[in-house]
Design a protein around this motif. Structure first.
Motif: not given
Length: 90
Positions: A5-7, A11-18
């Motif tokens: 869940x942490x990973x 991953x979702x946070x990185x995609x959102x920031x990008x």
């Protein structure tokens, strides 16, 4: 399970920031390309706008003494119809 869940959250946070950075960059590029290429706008105030775009038609300015909404509405309902009727007469 918590590591997965942490990973996933990472991953979702990185995609959102990008995605946010991509939208920001595309908006910046669009704003640079959509700027007018001409000189400065000669219209600096409402009196200049009337002088430049006056078509010679009847224009009845609102008195500057009117400050409140109620005063403006009263002027528009009582005085403006009289002025427009007079402007239509030859």
């Amino acid at each position: 399970m918590s590591i997965a869940l942490a990973l996933l959250a990472l991953a979702l946070s990185c995609i959102g920031i990008l995605w946010i950075v991509g939208v920001w960059i595309s908006q910046r590029i669009h704003s640079v390309w959509s700027r007018p290429t001409g000189g400065l706008d000669p219209i600096t105030g409402p009196k200049d706008r009337m002088a430049i775009y006056d078509t010679g038609g009847p224009f009845i300015p609102m008195p500057e003494a009117l400050k409140t909404h109620e005063e403006m509405v009263a002027w528009m309902t009582k005085e403006l119809p009289k002025l427009t009727a007079e402007a239509g007469k030859p």
